[in-house]
Design a protein around this motif. Structure first.
Motif, PDB file in Angstrom:
ATOM      1  N   ALA A  40      13.732  -5.231   0.603  1.00  0.00           N
ATOM      2  CA  ALA A  40      14.819  -5.465  -0.358  1.00  0.00           C
ATOM      3  C   ALA A  40      14.651  -6.818  -1.045  1.00  0.00           C
ATOM      4  CB  ALA A  40      16.171  -5.382   0.344  1.00  0.00           C
ATOM      5  N   ARG A  41      14.276  -7.823  -0.283  1.00  0.00           N
ATOM      6  CA  ARG A  41      14.051  -9.161  -0.858  1.00  0.00           C
ATOM      7  C   ARG A  41      12.909  -9.119  -1.877  1.00  0.00           C
ATOM      8  NH1 ARG A  41      14.767 -11.291   3.843  1.00  0.00           N
ATOM      9  NH2 ARG A  41      12.579 -11.272   4.418  1.00  0.00           N
ATOM     10  N   ALA A  42      11.836  -8.424  -1.530  1.00  0.00           N
ATOM     11  CA  ALA A  42      10.687  -8.335  -2.433  1.00  0.00           C
ATOM     12  C   ALA A  42      11.018  -7.546  -3.698  1.00  0.00           C
ATOM     13  CB  ALA A  42       9.507  -7.680  -1.705  1.00  0.00           C
ATOM     14  N   LEU A  43      11.872  -6.535  -3.566  1.00  0.00           N
ATOM     15  CA  LEU A  43      12.206  -5.650  -4.689  1.00  0.00           C
ATOM     16  C   LEU A  43      13.303  -6.185  -5.597  1.00  0.00           C
ATOM     17  CD1 LEU A  43      12.105  -2.282  -2.772  1.00  0.00           C
ATOM     18  CD2 LEU A  43      10.513  -3.016  -4.570  1.00  0.00           C
ATOM     19  N   ALA A  68       2.845  -3.813 -15.521  1.00  0.00           N
ATOM     20  CA  ALA A  68       3.076  -5.108 -16.163  1.00  0.00           C
ATOM     21  C   ALA A  68       3.883  -6.034 -15.262  1.00  0.00           C
ATOM     22  CB  ALA A  68       3.782  -4.915 -17.502  1.00  0.00           C
ATOM     23  N   PHE A  69       4.871  -5.493 -14.551  1.00  0.00           N
ATOM     24  CA  PHE A  69       5.669  -6.318 -13.646  1.00  0.00           C
ATOM     25  C   PHE A  69       4.797  -6.876 -12.527  1.00  0.00           C
ATOM     26  CE2 PHE A  69       8.284  -7.108  -9.943  1.00  0.00           C
ATOM     27  CZ  PHE A  69       9.272  -7.928 -10.477  1.00  0.00           C
ATOM     28  N   VAL A  70       3.949  -6.034 -11.947  1.00  0.00           N
ATOM     29  CA  VAL A  70       3.076  -6.486 -10.858  1.00  0.00           C
ATOM     30  C   VAL A  70       2.099  -7.548 -11.370  1.00  0.00           C
ATOM     31  CG1 VAL A  70       1.292  -5.792  -9.206  1.00  0.00           C
ATOM     32  CG2 VAL A  70       3.318  -4.370  -9.538  1.00  0.00           C
ATOM     33  N   VAL A  71       1.531  -7.334 -12.528  1.00  0.00           N
ATOM     34  CA  VAL A  71       0.597  -8.311 -13.106  1.00  0.00           C
ATOM     35  C   VAL A  71       1.300  -9.646 -13.345  1.00  0.00           C
ATOM     36  CG1 VAL A  71      -0.791  -8.839 -15.155  1.00  0.00           C
ATOM     37  CG2 VAL A  71      -0.944  -6.582 -14.080  1.00  0.00           C
ATOM     38  N   GLU A  72       2.533  -9.585 -13.862  1.00  0.00           N
ATOM     39  CA  GLU A  72       3.301 -10.805 -14.092  1.00  0.00           C
ATOM     40  C   GLU A  72       3.588 -11.521 -12.771  1.00  0.00           C
ATOM     41  OE1 GLU A  72       7.523 -12.351 -16.014  1.00  0.00           O
ATOM     42  OE2 GLU A  72       7.134 -10.210 -15.842  1.00  0.00           O
ATOM     43  N   GLN A  73       3.961 -10.774 -11.748  1.00  0.00           N
ATOM     44  CA  GLN A  73       4.229 -11.388 -10.445  1.00  0.00           C
ATOM     45  C   GLN A  73       2.956 -11.976  -9.849  1.00  0.00           C
ATOM     46  OE1 GLN A  73       7.342 -11.912  -8.999  1.00  0.00           O
ATOM     47  NE2 GLN A  73       7.792 -11.344 -11.096  1.00  0.00           N
ATOM     48  N   LEU A  76       2.786 -15.303 -11.571  1.00  0.00           N
ATOM     49  CA  LEU A  76       3.871 -16.232 -11.249  1.00  0.00           C
ATOM     50  C   LEU A  76       3.983 -16.552  -9.757  1.00  0.00           C
ATOM     51  CD1 LEU A  76       6.688 -14.767 -13.529  1.00  0.00           C
ATOM     52  CD2 LEU A  76       5.294 -16.810 -13.945  1.00  0.00           C
ATOM     53  N   ALA A  77       3.826 -15.550  -8.921  1.00  0.00           N
ATOM     54  CA  ALA A  77       4.028 -15.722  -7.483  1.00  0.00           C
ATOM     55  C   ALA A  77       3.036 -14.860  -6.711  1.00  0.00           C
ATOM     56  CB  ALA A  77       5.465 -15.362  -7.115  1.00  0.00           C
ATOM     57  N   PRO A  78       1.766 -15.246  -6.715  1.00  0.00           N
ATOM     58  CA  PRO A  78       0.750 -14.388  -6.107  1.00  0.00           C
ATOM     59  C   PRO A  78       0.978 -14.091  -4.626  1.00  0.00           C
ATOM     60  CG  PRO A  78      -0.186 -16.504  -6.784  1.00  0.00           C
ATOM     61  CD  PRO A  78       1.212 -16.449  -7.290  1.00  0.00           C
ATOM     62  N   HIS A  83       4.082  -8.398  -0.066  1.00  0.00           N
ATOM     63  CA  HIS A  83       5.297  -7.658   0.268  1.00  0.00           C
ATOM     64  C   HIS A  83       5.755  -6.774  -0.892  1.00  0.00           C
ATOM     65  CE1 HIS A  83       5.675  -9.744   3.998  1.00  0.00           C
ATOM     66  NE2 HIS A  83       5.696 -10.907   3.404  1.00  0.00           N
ATOM     67  N   LEU A  84       5.532  -7.244  -2.116  1.00  0.00           N
ATOM     68  CA  LEU A  84       6.026  -6.522  -3.286  1.00  0.00           C
ATOM     69  C   LEU A  84       5.353  -5.164  -3.468  1.00  0.00           C
ATOM     70  CD1 LEU A  84       7.637  -6.295  -5.920  1.00  0.00           C
ATOM     71  CD2 LEU A  84       5.759  -7.509  -7.063  1.00  0.00           C
ATOM     72  N   MET A  85       4.060  -5.121  -3.370  1.00  0.00           N
ATOM     73  CA  MET A  85       3.355  -3.884  -3.707  1.00  0.00           C
ATOM     74  C   MET A  85       3.676  -2.736  -2.752  1.00  0.00           C
ATOM     75  SD  MET A  85       0.011  -5.681  -5.311  1.00  0.00           S
ATOM     76  CE  MET A  85      -0.972  -4.255  -5.236  1.00  0.00           C
ATOM     77  N   PRO A  86       3.647  -2.932  -1.434  1.00  0.00           N
ATOM     78  CA  PRO A  86       4.046  -1.806  -0.582  1.00  0.00           C
ATOM     79  C   PRO A  86       5.518  -1.435  -0.752  1.00  0.00           C
ATOM     80  CG  PRO A  86       3.314  -3.688   0.754  1.00  0.00           C
ATOM     81  CD  PRO A  86       3.147  -4.057  -0.679  1.00  0.00           C
ATOM     82  N   ALA A  87       6.361  -2.438  -1.022  1.00  0.00           N
ATOM     83  CA  ALA A  87       7.781  -2.144  -1.236  1.00  0.00           C
ATOM     84  C   ALA A  87       7.961  -1.303  -2.496  1.00  0.00           C
ATOM     85  CB  ALA A  87       8.578  -3.449  -1.319  1.00  0.00           C
ATOM     86  N   LEU A  88       7.244  -1.632  -3.568  1.00  0.00           N
ATOM     87  CA  LEU A  88       7.317  -0.830  -4.796  1.00  0.00           C
ATOM     88  C   LEU A  88       6.789   0.579  -4.561  1.00  0.00           C
ATOM     89  CD1 LEU A  88       6.216  -3.160  -7.736  1.00  0.00           C
ATOM     90  CD2 LEU A  88       8.366  -1.900  -7.534  1.00  0.00           C
ATOM     91  N   ARG A  89       5.725   0.697  -3.776  1.00  0.00           N
ATOM     92  CA  ARG A  89       5.174   2.028  -3.478  1.00  0.00           C
ATOM     93  C   ARG A  89       6.151   2.869  -2.660  1.00  0.00           C
ATOM     94  NH1 ARG A  89       0.114  -0.910  -2.592  1.00  0.00           N
ATOM     95  NH2 ARG A  89      -1.046  -0.719  -4.527  1.00  0.00           N
ATOM     96  N   SER A  90       7.084   2.224  -2.014  1.00  0.00           N
ATOM     97  CA  SER A  90       8.124   2.939  -1.269  1.00  0.00           C
ATOM     98  C   SER A  90       9.340   3.209  -2.155  1.00  0.00           C
ATOM     99  CB  SER A  90       8.537   2.102  -0.062  1.00  0.00           C
ATOM    100  OG  SER A  90       9.635   2.673   0.581  1.00  0.00           O
ATOM    101  N   LEU A  91       9.723   2.239  -2.976  1.00  0.00           N
ATOM    102  CA  LEU A  91      10.897   2.383  -3.837  1.00  0.00           C
ATOM    103  C   LEU A  91      10.705   3.457  -4.907  1.00  0.00           C
ATOM    104  CD1 LEU A  91      13.713   1.363  -4.840  1.00  0.00           C
ATOM    105  CD2 LEU A  91      12.422  -0.163  -6.372  1.00  0.00           C
ATOM    106  N   LEU A  92       9.560   3.477  -5.533  1.00  0.00           N
ATOM    107  CA  LEU A  92       9.357   4.390  -6.665  1.00  0.00           C
ATOM    108  C   LEU A  92       9.468   5.866  -6.272  1.00  0.00           C
ATOM    109  CD1 LEU A  92       6.649   2.301  -8.506  1.00  0.00           C
ATOM    110  CD2 LEU A  92       9.022   2.660  -9.217  1.00  0.00           C
ATOM    111  N   PRO A  93       8.903   6.311  -5.149  1.00  0.00           N
ATOM    112  CA  PRO A  93       9.155   7.706  -4.748  1.00  0.00           C
ATOM    113  C   PRO A  93      10.629   7.950  -4.413  1.00  0.00           C
ATOM    114  CG  PRO A  93       7.223   6.850  -3.631  1.00  0.00           C
ATOM    115  CD  PRO A  93       7.870   5.694  -4.325  1.00  0.00           C
ATOM    116  N   TYR A  94      11.284   6.958  -3.814  1.00  0.00           N
ATOM    117  CA  TYR A  94      12.722   7.092  -3.531  1.00  0.00           C
ATOM    118  C   TYR A  94      13.487   7.315  -4.836  1.00  0.00           C
ATOM    119  CZ  TYR A  94      17.527   5.628  -2.842  1.00  0.00           C
ATOM    120  OH  TYR A  94      18.895   5.581  -2.867  1.00  0.00           O
ATOM    121  N   LEU A  95      13.174   6.536  -5.862  1.00  0.00           N
ATOM    122  CA  LEU A  95      13.862   6.684  -7.146  1.00  0.00           C
ATOM    123  C   LEU A  95      13.608   8.063  -7.745  1.00  0.00           C
ATOM    124  CD1 LEU A  95      13.189   3.184  -8.768  1.00  0.00           C
ATOM    125  CD2 LEU A  95      15.310   4.002  -7.688  1.00  0.00           C
TER     126      LEU A  95
END
Length: 115
Positions: A40-43, A68-73, A76-78, A83-95
């Motif tokens: 949740a913090r990463a997302l 684009a969001f991942v590239v920007e992150q 900005l915050a490599p 944490h962000l990429m696996p969280a996004l891979r989990s959030l997007l199927p949920y959505l």
């Protein structure tokens, strides 16, 4: 309301979505509380960016915007990518499963080389 009463916290649309996602992660995927909180913090920046007033929202999210969001992150915050990429891979199927987005976009999250 008296001065002694604590203020009622404002619940944003992003808060509500992340709460529903956390409940899903706990009940359907059986993730530990610590993992759910980390996700949740990463997302939060992604969800808040998409749900901010004047933005298109999550309903019209495209693969290009996810990338684009991942590239920007990454710029900005490599360190956040771990944490962000696996969280996004989990959030997007949920959505997708919950009908927020019309297509699955998990494959739009790019992979990052780890040297």
């Amino acid at each position: 309301m008296s001065l002694a009463d604590p203020p009622t916290p404002v619940v944003t649309a992003a808060d509500a979505l992340l709460t529903r996602y956390a409940e899903y992660e706990a009940s359907e995927r059986g993730l530990a509380t610590r993992s759910i909180e980390r996700n949740a913090r990463a997302l939060r920046p992604f969800v808040e960016c998409r749900m901010h007033d004047g933005q298109r929202g999550l309903e019209q999210l495209t693969a290009a915007e996810v990338t684009a969001f991942v590239v920007e992150q990454a710029r900005l915050a490599p360190r956040s990518l771990a944490h962000l990429m696996p969280a996004l891979r989990s959030l997007l199927p949920y959505l997708h499963v919950t009908g927020v987005i019309p297509v699955g976009l998990a494959s739009a999250v790019p992979t990052v080389a780890r040297w």
